[in-house]
Design an enzyme around this catalytic site. Sequence first.
Site, PDB file in Angstrom:
ATOM      1  N   ASN A  57       0.802  -1.217   0.000  1.00 37.24           N
ATOM      2  CA  ASN A  57       0.000   0.000   0.000  1.00 37.24           C
ATOM      3  C   ASN A  57       0.840   1.275   0.000  1.00 37.24           C
ATOM      4  O   ASN A  57       0.324   2.352  -0.283  1.00 37.24           O
ATOM      5  CB  ASN A  57      -1.015  -0.023   1.152  1.00 37.24           C
ATOM      6  CG  ASN A  57      -2.100  -1.066   0.893  1.00 37.24           C
ATOM      7  OD1 ASN A  57      -2.235  -1.558  -0.236  1.00 37.24           O
ATOM      8  ND2 ASN A  57      -2.851  -1.423   1.923  1.00 37.24           N
ATOM      9  N   CYS A 151     -10.455  -5.135  -4.289  1.00 34.14           N
ATOM     10  CA  CYS A 151     -11.247  -6.087  -3.510  1.00 34.14           C
ATOM     11  C   CYS A 151     -12.682  -5.617  -3.343  1.00 34.14           C
ATOM     12  O   CYS A 151     -12.935  -4.428  -3.201  1.00 34.14           O
ATOM     13  CB  CYS A 151     -10.615  -6.260  -2.129  1.00 34.14           C
ATOM     14  SG  CYS A 151      -8.997  -7.003  -2.197  1.00 34.14           S
ATOM     15  N   ARG A 430      -1.958 -10.632  -5.613  1.00 29.36           N
ATOM     16  CA  ARG A 430      -1.943  -9.163  -5.747  1.00 29.36           C
ATOM     17  C   ARG A 430      -1.143  -8.535  -4.614  1.00 29.36           C
ATOM     18  O   ARG A 430      -0.680  -7.409  -4.729  1.00 29.36           O
ATOM     19  CB  ARG A 430      -3.373  -8.606  -5.689  1.00 29.36           C
ATOM     20  CG  ARG A 430      -4.166  -8.784  -6.964  1.00 29.36           C
ATOM     21  CD  ARG A 430      -5.498  -8.058  -6.876  1.00 29.36           C
ATOM     22  NE  ARG A 430      -5.316  -6.785  -6.224  1.00 29.36           N
ATOM     23  CZ  ARG A 430      -6.082  -6.308  -5.233  1.00 29.36           C
ATOM     24  NH1 ARG A 430      -7.105  -6.989  -4.799  1.00 29.36           N
ATOM     25  NH2 ARG A 430      -5.833  -5.145  -4.697  1.00 29.36           N
TER      26      ARG A 430
HETATM   27  C1  EPZ Z   1      -6.700   1.438   1.786  1.00 30.50           C
HETATM   28  O1  EPZ Z   1      -7.874   1.461   0.968  1.00 30.50           O
HETATM   29  C2  EPZ Z   1      -6.054   0.101   1.541  1.00 30.50           C
HETATM   30  N1  EPZ Z   1      -5.753  -0.001   0.131  1.00 30.50           N
HETATM   31  C3  EPZ Z   1      -6.981  -1.031   1.990  1.00 30.50           C
HETATM   32  O2  EPZ Z   1      -6.234  -2.227   1.907  1.00 30.50           O
HETATM   33  C4  EPZ Z   1      -7.371  -0.822   3.462  1.00 30.50           C
HETATM   34  O3  EPZ Z   1      -8.354  -1.776   3.810  1.00 30.50           O
HETATM   35  C5  EPZ Z   1      -7.942   0.577   3.668  1.00 30.50           C
HETATM   36  O4  EPZ Z   1      -7.023   1.578   3.162  1.00 30.50           O
HETATM   37  C6  EPZ Z   1      -8.191   0.896   5.135  1.00 30.50           C
HETATM   38  O5  EPZ Z   1      -7.003   0.767   5.865  1.00 30.50           O
HETATM   39  C7  EPZ Z   1      -4.715   0.663  -0.372  1.00 30.50           C
HETATM   40  O6  EPZ Z   1      -3.982   1.349   0.317  1.00 30.50           O
HETATM   41  C8  EPZ Z   1      -4.467   0.509  -1.819  1.00 30.50           C
HETATM   42  P1  EPZ Z   1      -9.960   4.186   2.782  1.00 30.50           P
HETATM   43  P2  EPZ Z   1      -8.620   2.832   0.719  1.00 30.50           P
HETATM   44  O7  EPZ Z   1     -10.148   5.289   1.813  1.00 30.50           O
HETATM   45  O8  EPZ Z   1      -7.637   3.942   0.741  1.00 30.50           O
HETATM   46  C9  EPZ Z   1     -14.611   5.263   3.223  1.00 30.50           C
HETATM   47  C10 EPZ Z   1      -5.779  -4.413   1.310  1.00 30.50           C
HETATM   48  O9  EPZ Z   1      -6.282  -5.505   1.655  1.00 30.50           O
HETATM   49  N2  EPZ Z   1     -14.351   6.270   2.175  1.00 30.50           N
HETATM   50  O10 EPZ Z   1      -9.084   4.416   3.952  1.00 30.50           O
HETATM   51  O11 EPZ Z   1      -9.429   2.669  -0.497  1.00 30.50           O
HETATM   52  C11 EPZ Z   1     -14.542   3.846   2.687  1.00 30.50           C
HETATM   53  O12 EPZ Z   1     -15.766   3.462   2.108  1.00 30.50           O
HETATM   54  C12 EPZ Z   1      -6.654  -3.250   0.985  1.00 30.50           C
HETATM   55  O13 EPZ Z   1      -4.553  -4.240   1.190  1.00 30.50           O
HETATM   56  C13 EPZ Z   1     -15.320   7.184   1.870  1.00 30.50           C
HETATM   57  O14 EPZ Z   1     -16.430   7.181   2.419  1.00 30.50           O
HETATM   58  O15 EPZ Z   1      -9.519   2.892   2.004  1.00 30.50           O
HETATM   59  C14 EPZ Z   1     -14.173   3.067   3.934  1.00 30.50           C
HETATM   60  O16 EPZ Z   1     -15.344   2.805   4.667  1.00 30.50           O
HETATM   61  C15 EPZ Z   1      -8.099  -3.586   0.971  1.00 30.50           C
HETATM   62  N3  EPZ Z   1     -15.050   8.116   0.884  1.00 30.50           N
HETATM   63  C16 EPZ Z   1     -13.294   4.034   4.732  1.00 30.50           C
HETATM   64  O17 EPZ Z   1     -13.574   5.342   4.185  1.00 30.50           O
HETATM   65  C17 EPZ Z   1     -13.852   8.161   0.251  1.00 30.50           C
HETATM   66  O18 EPZ Z   1     -13.675   9.046  -0.608  1.00 30.50           O
HETATM   67  C18 EPZ Z   1     -11.800   3.807   4.645  1.00 30.50           C
HETATM   68  O19 EPZ Z   1     -11.410   3.751   3.279  1.00 30.50           O
HETATM   69  C19 EPZ Z   1     -12.857   7.238   0.583  1.00 30.50           C
HETATM   70  C20 EPZ Z   1     -13.129   6.295   1.563  1.00 30.50           C
END
Ligand code: EPZ
Length: 460
Positions: A57, A151, A430
């Site tokens: 990440n 995912c 991945r």
């Molecule tokens: C990152 O995803 C990671 N992926 C994920 O890891 C990880 O689960 C996640 O962070 C939380 O730690 C990468 O870094 C590529 P978020 P990300 O934006 O950035 C909500 C793995 O297994 N949200 O922190 O996409 C969202 O729906 C993967 O390695 C909004 O509402 O996650 C979630 O409920 C899977 N609006 C929460 O925030 C937005 O614009 C956290 O999402 C963005 C997010």
Amino acid sequence: MLALYTGRAQAVDMNAFRNLNRPVAQAFDKEIIKVEKFVITGGKPLHGEVTISGAKNAAVGILPATILAADVCVIENLPDISDVAVSLKILSTLGAQVKMLNRNTYEIDTTHLTGTNVPDDLSRQMRASYYFLGALLSRFGRAQVAMPGGCNLGPRPIDQHLKVFSALGAEDSVDYGMITVRAKELNGAHIFFDKVSVGATMNGMLSAVMAKGQTILENCAKEPHVVDLANFLNMCGADVRGAGTDVIKVRGVEKLHGCTYSIIPDQIEAGSYMVAAATGGDVLIKNVTPKHLEPITAKLRRAGAEVEEFDDAVRVRRTGDILPLKINTMPHPGFPTDMQPLMGVLLSVAKGTSTVTESVWDNRFRYVDELRKMGASVQVDGQVAVFEGVEKLSPAPLRALDLRAGAAMVVAALMADGTSEIEEIGHIERGYENIVEKLRGLGADISKVDRVPAALEQAL
Ligand code: EPZ
């Protein structure tokens, strides 16, 4: 060369085959994720040493960030996983010169990169393609990326990413699944995130580093990979302060330059091997940052494992019972959601009842159905799963439903006495470099089997 072995033990060079029989080769490409599988015979405690790779990440944020340098960057400790391969492919498609120096080190020259449209098929292969939006917008004032894949964990909106771009002066539109952002110029702004988001925080830094004036990002994610991206940007001449806290301040600079940078160790890969060791065994997990592992270490100790910390290694051992836990996933420094399915597997054989609350994603208990096939007793009600520990798991045919659910199935199969097969392992690859070799090095009985699809077998 991608070589496959058919039932007739005949090696097939897929590249040569593609030229001979395109329709079957294309069908094969679509199907490949389904035909490869892991075969695991469990019940053998893990012993020995394993070396952790660079953080996925962090890598998927830092690779797009090389675009901002408009120069040569050397990135070390890149994990050899498919999400990194896709990021490198996107960079070269956009016009970067990408040179492999060794398996984990790449030289990336983005001086003459001019493309601003990320090809549809590549961006849909991983969630993190959204970082190309921030990086391309910042350098060229324009970017187009397809709605990201990745995912299936429930709805994955990007409203907070778009909120930053818009605050800095960009306009966005979404048409036929393509997101376009455009700006004549970017100006610093004060943004308060409505939700703590890793991606939006990292995109906030990417888009603000060359904006005019100061940008203040509040309610930021504090994950180690957020800090790693900030450190990379600063090595390239950016002025980013406060990463790792709730407030990040970015003072825009005219231009950046290249650098040599080494990616941090992968917190979740390390945590996955820690859980695997905690199922019973004694494993030294090397090339880690123990501080990043603290939320995982704390829970494993409560579950009865011994965790010894060294400068850049942890040793995990367990001989007694696995004790039940209460877990609630939270943004860093809380317990990471990405570790939740792995801990769920461990708790399925704890002596008593455990409660796991998933507070980050809406749909991260899909792995429980697979675990039930192995005899686990788990009730899911909305965001809460209750695990009644059973004596042992039984082998079963399993699916890797997503990256971490897949890793959890590997650990579950290692725990079960007997042979399990895990399908759809493309998800696991991945994010886990060399998982078969690493586990074999610890004494696990695991192999990867390539089954040639019937259509291909007939055509040969
Ligand atoms: C990152 O995803 C990671 N992926 C994920 O890891 C990880 O689960 C996640 O962070 C939380 O730690 C990468 O870094 C590529 P978020 P990300 O934006 O950035 C909500 C793995 O297994 N949200 O922190 O996409 C969202 O729906 C993967 O390695 C909004 O509402 O996650 C979630 O409920 C899977 N609006 C929460 O925030 C937005 O614009 C956290 O999402 C963005 C997010």
